[in-house]
Design an enzyme around this catalytic site. Structure first.
Site, PDB file in Angstrom:
ATOM      1  N   ASN A 155     -55.896 -35.824 -83.015  1.00 29.99           N
ATOM      2  CA  ASN A 155     -55.111 -36.134 -84.207  1.00 29.99           C
ATOM      3  C   ASN A 155     -55.856 -35.537 -85.390  1.00 29.99           C
ATOM      4  O   ASN A 155     -56.819 -36.115 -85.890  1.00 29.99           O
ATOM      5  CB  ASN A 155     -54.982 -37.661 -84.325  1.00 29.99           C
ATOM      6  N   HIS A 201     -43.967 -41.850 -87.806  1.00 33.24           N
ATOM      7  CA  HIS A 201     -44.508 -42.904 -86.922  1.00 33.24           C
ATOM      8  C   HIS A 201     -43.685 -43.011 -85.646  1.00 33.24           C
ATOM      9  O   HIS A 201     -43.684 -44.046 -84.981  1.00 33.24           O
ATOM     10  CB  HIS A 201     -44.486 -44.310 -87.580  1.00 33.24           C
TER      11      HIS A 201
END
Ligand code: AMP
Length: 411
Positions: free
Chosen positions: A12, A193
């Site tokens: 990430n 998200h």
């Protein structure tokens, strides 16, 4: 991929940080680790500064967390440092057991509706989306390029934050603005998200003992960034974030929903520049703008001491949350569960209690004892009589990325 290749490295990459986890996805390793076992986790922060920091925890060996400080110039140096840490534990990137690298990519636009093996064309498309995700996609691209250079032979998979929301109907995804202008500039509601909303809505169905296709869930992802989604039978039908993660709920530092005329006003009357307004709404608003703190623990502590500003910030946060619960109840028609997740949703019992207070007519209620339980497991917090279940369902975006990546490369 070799038959023994069961590990996935999840990356990430942010603008100045890289978070990583190495997971073993082998479902039947004959006494070995269970699918999804973490072998190592870590974080590189402040890349490009003198005070960069790498924190690495080798879970596979049960070793202690190792922290190193000192300048790490760029993402390439950061990934090399991560690779060295992994090698020290016999988990190096050169291992034949590594099946793939899964990258979190924030913006996949409309094109990427599922995890995708990255090739030149995919990378170009992610690059084409930079204008709609200027803060996030460039860092994700750098992470991908660097990982490709380290292991050119290995499949690299992009898992998009927007993918889960691509099922939103057109009437939920479009802003009511001139269609030609919107289309020319790809202005629409994408949502973010998504990996978390997908994981949590599925886990909530599991908690209810149902198949995801049988249940309608409102997912409240309440972290420093926050978003709500309405998930009908496993498919997202609405979500609170829009073209960017600025829309929707009150967040740690973002305003969420606001009259766009506020931005004209700030420029015309307050003399602020485009960048000033951007920083104000993304970094200096939300809870931090309202009361100076964005950590819910601190806000609750201040409320307990009688602090009025903290109280008002909390009330504004809850009011917005309630409006979304009401709106998504109307959108879904029938709601089976409301699921709380992420840092605030998983830990802040007062937020959960306040968000559902007074919603008994909608079938929602919170059992105070169940709500007070602290646990890392999915759990119900509603009393048995409640028509709609209320649940705390810890999110796990890294596991979801690893699962999606492994499913794709082992298919
Ligand atoms: P996330 O972005 O999901 O990591 O969430 C981070 C936020 O969760 C923090 O800014 C806090 O507001 C909140 N948080 C974390 N732990 C707690 C806790 N024990 N109680 C209340 N809020 C918490």
């Amino acid at each position: 991929m070799t038959a023994t290749a069961t590990r996935v490295l999840v990356l990430n990459s942010g603008s100045s940080s890289v978070k990583y986890q190495l997971l073993d996805m082998n479902p039947d390793s004959g006494g070995g680790p269970a699918a999804g076992t973490r072998l190592a986790v870590g974080l590189v922060e402040r890349i490009g500064e003198e005070t960069s920091r790498l924190a690495h925890t080798p879970l596979a060996t049960g070793g202690d967390k190792r922290e190193t400080e000192g300048p790490i110039a760029d993402h390439e140096a950061a990934l090399k440092a991560v690779a060295a840490e992994l090698s020290a534990d016999g988990l190096g990137l050169d291992s034949p057991q590594l099946a793939a690298i899964g990258h979190r990519v924030v913006h996949g636009g409309l094109k990427f509706t599922a995890p995708t093996v990255i090739d030149d064309a995919v990378l170009q498309e992610i690059e084409r989306l930079v204008p709609v995700a200027p803060l996030h996609n460039p860092a994700n691209i750098t992470g991908i390029r660097t990982a490709q250079a380290l292991r050119p032979d290995l499949p690299q998979v992009a898992v998009f934050d927007t993918a889960f929301h691509t099922t939103m109907p057109e009437y939920a995804a479009r802003y009511a603005i001139d269609v030609a202008t919107a289309d020319a500039h790809r202005i629409r509601r994408y949502g973010f998200h998504g990996t978390s909303h997908a994981y949590v809505s599925r886990k909530t169905a599991e908690l209810l003992g149902k198949d995801p296709s049988e249940v309608n869930v409102i997912v409240l992802h309440l972290g420093n960034g926050a978003s709500a989604s309405a998930v009908a039978g496993g498919r997202c039908v609405d979500t609170s974030m829009g073209l960017t993660p600025l829309e929707g709920l009150v967040m740690g530092t973002r305003s969420g929903d606001i009259d766009p005329a506020v931005t004209f006003h700030l420029k015309r009357v307050a003399g602020m520049s485009e960048d000033d307004v951007d920083v104000l709404l993304n970094k200096k608003s939300g809870l931090v703008g309202l009361c100076g703190d964005n950590d819910m623990r601190e806000i609750r502590r201040r409320i307990d001491e009688g602090d009025e500003r903290a109280r008002l910030a909390f009330d504004i946060y809850i009011h917005r949350l309630k409006k979304y619960i009401g709106a998504y109840t109307a959108v879904l028609g029938r709601v089976d569960a409301v699921a709380f997740t992420a840092g605030v949703g998983e830990n802040a019992a007062p937020v959960r209690a306040a968000a559902l207070a007074g919603l008994e007519e909608m079938g929602l209620a919170v059992d105070a004892d169940l709500n007070a339980v602290r646990s890392g497991e999915p759990r119900l917090i509603s009393p048995e009589y409640a028509r709609v279940a209320a649940a705390v369902v810890p999110t796990d975006e890294e596991l979801e990325i690893a699962q999606q990546t492994y499913a794709l490369v082992s298919a």
